[in-house]
Design a protein around this motif. Structure first.
Motif: not given
Length: 272
Positions: A9, A11, A28, A182, A186, A189, A192, A207, A209, A214-215, A218
């Protein structure tokens, strides 16, 4: 999956928001300090000063600079020189020779986000100072005159799928890491995590973020399930002493499937 020393992840953090630097780095696996799109032109000089004054872990920090051919690039690199950071994300990468010359003293993550960049992705990946390729969906569609990379249901349009695959294949062909684009929604999730899981299974090393929230999704997507880990362990144990193709749980197993099992354990941080 090709290797990349950071992730899964990554960020983004605007470089004009220094109060967020430490928090982003803590939340992250790596932080991308952004001097490009996240910063208004009138705030770029302050953002560079913030960058020069920062002291994050160089092994977990990437700096996104403005395009090599832009008027901001030289000032970005001067600010970078005052730091210990050595990973640079080159925005709107299109010219492999330009990357090789202008960024020869740093490790480059080439951000492929234009039609020309996609077509030249293999040549960019071939450059010695390029460690990874990342693709950017929305800038790509804008470069084509499009309006959105995704359909109403959140899935990518075919042209975006082709670009994503092209960048992944180019990175893999030259042993470079590939970073997935990205996920703009948001709040979604679940979507994502599904996309990140597909990225991990396809071979993306990480990936990007755009929000700390979002971390976790992922990371969850890139972490193999207990069932997957158990299957990989048992398969590799069953392969000991066997040569060529053999049967395991009713499936014919050969070299590529063994390498996939090894990759599952590597993602889980387990020696195969």
């Amino acid at each position: 999956m090709t290797t990349f020393p950071m992730g899964p992840a990554l960020l983004f953090c605007p470089a004009d928001r220094p109060e967020r630097f430490e928090k982003a780095a803590q939340r992250a696996d790596a932080v991308i300090l952004d001097l490009e799109d996240a910063v208004a032109f009138e705030d770029k000089e302050q953002a560079r000063e913030n960058l020069a004054a920062s002291a994050l872990d160089p092994d977990r920090t990437i700096v996104r600079v403005n395009p090599v051919h832009s008027t901001s690039f030289r000032a970005d690199m001067e600010a970078l020189a005052a730091t210990g950071y050595r990973y640079v994300m080159a925005a709107k990468a299109e010219d492999p020779g330009e990357i090789g010359r202008a960024l020869r003293h740093v490790s480059v993550i080439a951000l492929i986000e234009t039609a020309l960049g996609v077509l030249r992705a293999p040549d960019i990946a071939r450059e010695k100072n390029v460690d990874a390729l990342m693709w950017g969906a929305e800038d790509l569609l804008a470069s084509l005159g499009g309006e959105s990379s995704r359909r109403a249901d959140g899935t990518y349009r075919p042209v975006a799928v082709q670009a994503r695959s092209t960048v992944l294949l180019a990175a893999g062909a030259y042993g470079k890491g590939a970073i997935d684009s990205i996920y703009g929604n948001i709040e979604d999730t679940a979507g994502l995590e599904e996309e990140a899981r597909d990225g991990a299974a396809s071979g993306f090393a990480a990936k990007a973020c755009i929000h700390p929230g979002q971390v976790a999704a992922v990371r969850a997507a890139y972490a193999p399930s207990e069932e997957d880990k158990a299957y990989a362990r048992e398969l590799l144990e069953a392969a000991r002493g066997k040569g060529g193709v053999f049967s395991f749980r009713g499936e014919m197993i050969d070299g590529p499937l063994l390498r996939q099992a090894e990759q599952t354990l590597r993602r889980a941080g387990i020696a195969g």
